[in-house]
Design a protein around this motif. Structure first.
Motif, short mmCIF file in Angstrom:
data_model
loop_
_atom_site.label_atom_id
_atom_site.label_comp_id
_atom_site.label_asym_id
_atom_site.label_seq_id
_atom_site.Cartn_x
_atom_site.Cartn_y
_atom_site.Cartn_z
N VAL A 58 0.84 -1.04 0.00
CA VAL A 58 -0.16 0.15 0.19
C VAL A 58 0.70 1.24 0.00
N LEU A 59 0.51 2.14 -0.88
CA LEU A 59 1.11 3.46 -0.79
C LEU A 59 0.04 4.34 -0.54
N SER A 60 0.05 5.20 0.52
CA SER A 60 -1.13 6.21 1.00
C SER A 60 -0.58 7.32 1.13
N GLU A 61 -1.26 8.41 0.74
CA GLU A 61 -0.89 9.85 0.94
C GLU A 61 -0.37 10.27 2.11
N GLU A 62 -1.34 9.58 3.12
CA GLU A 62 -1.11 9.64 4.59
C GLU A 62 0.10 9.10 5.30
N ASP A 63 0.77 8.38 4.79
CA ASP A 63 2.01 7.58 5.15
C ASP A 63 3.07 8.28 5.28
N GLU A 64 3.60 8.36 6.46
CA GLU A 64 4.71 9.30 6.66
C GLU A 64 5.98 9.06 5.87
N GLY A 65 6.33 10.08 4.99
CA GLY A 65 7.53 9.97 4.06
C GLY A 65 7.06 9.40 2.61
N SER A 66 5.66 9.24 2.54
CA SER A 66 5.23 8.77 1.19
C SER A 66 5.33 10.00 0.18
N ARG A 67 5.48 11.08 0.43
CA ARG A 67 5.37 12.21 -0.61
C ARG A 67 6.86 12.37 -1.13
N LEU A 68 7.73 11.50 -0.50
CA LEU A 68 9.27 11.45 -1.15
C LEU A 68 9.29 10.60 -2.09
N ALA A 69 10.03 10.84 -3.16
CA ALA A 69 10.19 9.85 -4.27
C ALA A 69 11.06 8.87 -3.60
N GLY A 70 10.76 7.63 -3.85
CA GLY A 70 11.64 6.32 -3.66
C GLY A 70 11.40 6.07 -2.04
N ALA A 71 10.46 6.74 -1.15
CA ALA A 71 10.59 6.83 -0.03
C ALA A 71 10.68 5.16 0.81
N ALA A 72 11.39 5.05 1.46
CA ALA A 72 11.63 3.49 2.26
C ALA A 72 10.13 3.12 2.83
N GLU A 73 10.00 1.93 3.17
CA GLU A 73 8.74 1.30 3.86
C GLU A 73 8.45 2.13 5.14
N VAL A 74 7.52 2.36 5.36
CA VAL A 74 7.04 2.83 6.64
C VAL A 74 7.48 2.46 7.96
N SER A 75 7.17 0.96 7.91
CA SER A 75 7.30 0.22 9.27
C SER A 75 7.85 -1.08 8.74
N ALA A 76 8.66 -1.89 9.72
CA ALA A 76 9.16 -3.15 9.39
C ALA A 76 7.80 -4.12 9.18
N GLY A 77 8.08 -5.00 8.53
CA GLY A 77 6.98 -6.12 8.29
C GLY A 77 6.08 -5.77 7.09
N THR A 78 5.89 -4.48 6.62
CA THR A 78 5.05 -4.18 5.46
C THR A 78 5.48 -4.63 4.26
N VAL A 79 4.98 -5.06 2.99
CA VAL A 79 5.37 -5.56 1.97
C VAL A 79 6.04 -4.45 0.94
N SER A 80 7.13 -4.76 0.47
CA SER A 80 7.77 -3.63 -0.31
C SER A 80 6.91 -3.41 -1.50
#
Length: 100
Positions: A58-80
């Motif tokens: 999932v890529l959500s506009e509200e995820d921290e860092g999602s506005r950055l191109a190529g942002a790393a996954e938000v939290s451990a355990g999420t699907v890349s």
């Protein structure tokens, strides 16, 4: 449930939650309503996607860092998102200004 039907169901669930929130909070503080609306919708969509589509990214506009191109996954355990077969790209509350 096929993805299109699931997406419609999920959007309807988020819409109902947002309407309930707006009825509860009213329009006195538009900033608080915007923030609460983003959070309620984001949390609901994320929770349902994790429950019903756990292997999807999932890529959500509200995820921290999602506005950055190529942002790393938000939290451990999420699907890349880079290696997932399917990625849901969501904007939990499109039109926050109009919502509030």
């Amino acid at each position: 449930m096929i993805d299109g039907a699931f997406a419609r169901w999920l959007a309807a669930q988020a819409g109902q939650a947002l309407l309930g929130l707006r009825a509860e909070l009213g329009f006195a503080d538009p900033g608080a309503l915007k923030s609460a609306g983003d959070k309620v919708s984001h949390d609901l969509i994320r929770t349902e996607l994790a429950k019903w589509r756990p292997g999807d990214a999932v890529l959500s506009e509200e995820d921290e860092g999602s506005r950055l191109a190529g942002a790393a996954e938000v939290s451990a355990g999420t699907v890349s998102r880079l290696t997932a077969d399917r990625v849901w790209i969501i904007d939990p509350l499109d039109g926050t200004r109009e919502f509030s």
